[in-house]
Enzyme design. Structure first.
Site, PDB file in Angstrom:
ATOM      1  N   GLY A 252     -20.696 -30.185  10.400  1.00  0.00           N
ATOM      2  CA  GLY A 252     -20.560 -30.412  11.454  1.00  0.00           C
ATOM      3  C   GLY A 252     -21.277 -29.613  12.472  1.00  0.00           C
ATOM      4  O   GLY A 252     -22.017 -29.855  13.334  1.00  0.00           O
ATOM      5  N   HIS A 253     -21.028 -28.119  12.518  1.00  0.00           N
ATOM      6  CA  HIS A 253     -21.864 -27.128  13.129  1.00  0.00           C
ATOM      7  C   HIS A 253     -23.277 -27.343  12.824  1.00  0.00           C
ATOM      8  O   HIS A 253     -24.044 -27.025  13.886  1.00  0.00           O
ATOM      9  CB  HIS A 253     -21.256 -25.802  12.931  1.00  0.00           C
ATOM     10  CG  HIS A 253     -19.750 -25.544  13.007  1.00  0.00           C
ATOM     11  ND1 HIS A 253     -18.939 -25.364  12.213  1.00  0.00           N
ATOM     12  CD2 HIS A 253     -19.196 -25.466  14.403  1.00  0.00           C
ATOM     13  CE1 HIS A 253     -17.629 -25.072  12.597  1.00  0.00           C
ATOM     14  NE2 HIS A 253     -17.756 -25.185  13.853  1.00  0.00           N
TER      15      HIS A 253
ATOM     16  N   SER B 160     -13.106 -26.566  10.044  1.00  0.00           N
ATOM     17  CA  SER B 160     -12.810 -25.286   9.514  1.00  0.00           C
ATOM     18  C   SER B 160     -11.515 -25.133   9.006  1.00  0.00           C
ATOM     19  O   SER B 160     -11.175 -24.455   7.870  1.00  0.00           O
ATOM     20  CB  SER B 160     -13.087 -24.030  10.575  1.00  0.00           C
ATOM     21  OG  SER B 160     -14.295 -24.191  11.036  1.00  0.00           O
TER      22      SER B 160
END
Ligand code: PAF
Length: 282
Positions: free
Chosen positions: A36-37, A186
């Protein structure tokens, strides 16, 4: 690619880039980076000459009973991911660098924050707005990148940028999912194998809600009711909220008669996970 820990070092580097006429993108993160990051870093790399990734677990946005101490951290892995996706600088300050003794100025918001995550996390958005303002002041990026998984956070930051006349373009990037549908987070690392299976109930509920809206359902309670029934059937899941809200105000709406956000927060065991969809995107 280098990692720096002080505000002074970031400022020096960004000034140098700006003197060369280069544009700068900022990807604010709390580290323990995942795909995602990576998608945010990719987007920044595509749009800007240089990309700064901040990697800071911001104590101010955690409530007293939340997971600040156990929040996962792995700087080495983060650095490898940032480099692989074309990031140029990691800013990884210690808490004392961001909040010196006597720190007492905050950015707070009186709208958009009373619903959804703001209800169960009362100090959260004040912490987010304060740290994001600080990061914007430190880095002075041309653009900043945020994931749409934190849809309320993105709406709050957009409002803050507008209210405070911050000269920064905000870019919202689509939710990235695991192959089986679970939204990347996370916090997924907290899940036991059994909980990981149970966590699929979030994306299943989201997909069911999308299907109903796509089929023309306008009654918010019918959509959220079907989603709740699905989640409640999973013994390890406990609903924090399943709501349909006006995408602009974050206030609940009985009928889907305008652009809306359907957002959910669900505890799987002790882990609180979120997911959402915008009715405009179904
Ligand atoms: O979304 C996050 O990871 C955090 O809330 C942010 C925007 C980096 C602020 O600490």
């Amino acid at each position: 690619m280098k990692t720096v820990k002080t505000i002074e070092e970031v400022r020096r580097q960004v000034k140098e880039w700006k003197a060369q006429g280069l544009t700068v993108g900022l990807v604010p993160t709390m580290g323990y980076l995942h795909e995602g990051h990576a998608s945010l870093i990719d987007a920044s790399h595509r749009d800007n000459d240089r990309t700064v990734v901040s990697d800071f677990v911001n104590p101010m946005q955690f409530g007293p009973t939340e997971d600040l101490d156990s929040y996962p951290r792995d700087m080495e892995r983060d650095a490898a991911l940032v480099e692989a996706h074309g990031g140029d600088l990691i800013f990884a300050p210690e808490p004392e660098e961001m909040y010196h003794d006597g720190f007492s100025s905050f950015v707070d918001m009186t709208v958009l924050t009373e619903e959804l995550c703001g209800l169960s996390r009362p100090v959260h958005f004040r912490g987010v707005c304060t740290v994001v303002s600080k990061l914007f002041n430190i880095v002075q990026p041309d653009r900043a990148y945020f994931g749409k998984k934190d849809a309320q956070q993105l709406a709050v930051i957009r409002h803050m940028v507008d209210d405070l006349n911050m000269d920064i373009e905000l870019v919202g990037c689509p939710i990235v999912r695991e192959a089986d549908g679970l939204a990347k987070s996370s916090r997924n690392t907290y899940l036991s194998p059994e909980e990981r299976k149970a966590a699929l109930v979030l994306s299943k509920a989201i997909f069911r809600g999308m299907e109903l809206v796509r089929g023309g359902e306008k009654d918010s309670a019918a959509v959220t009711g079907a989603m709740k029934a699905l989640i409640e059937a999973e013994p390890l899941a406990r609903i924090d909220y399943v709501k349909l809200v006006d995408a602009a105000t974050m206030q609940q709406i009985p009928t889907i008669d305008r652009p809306a956000l359907c957002a959910i927060a669900v505890y799987i065991g002790k882990t609180r996970l979120i997911d959402n969809f915008f009715t405009e995107d179904v």
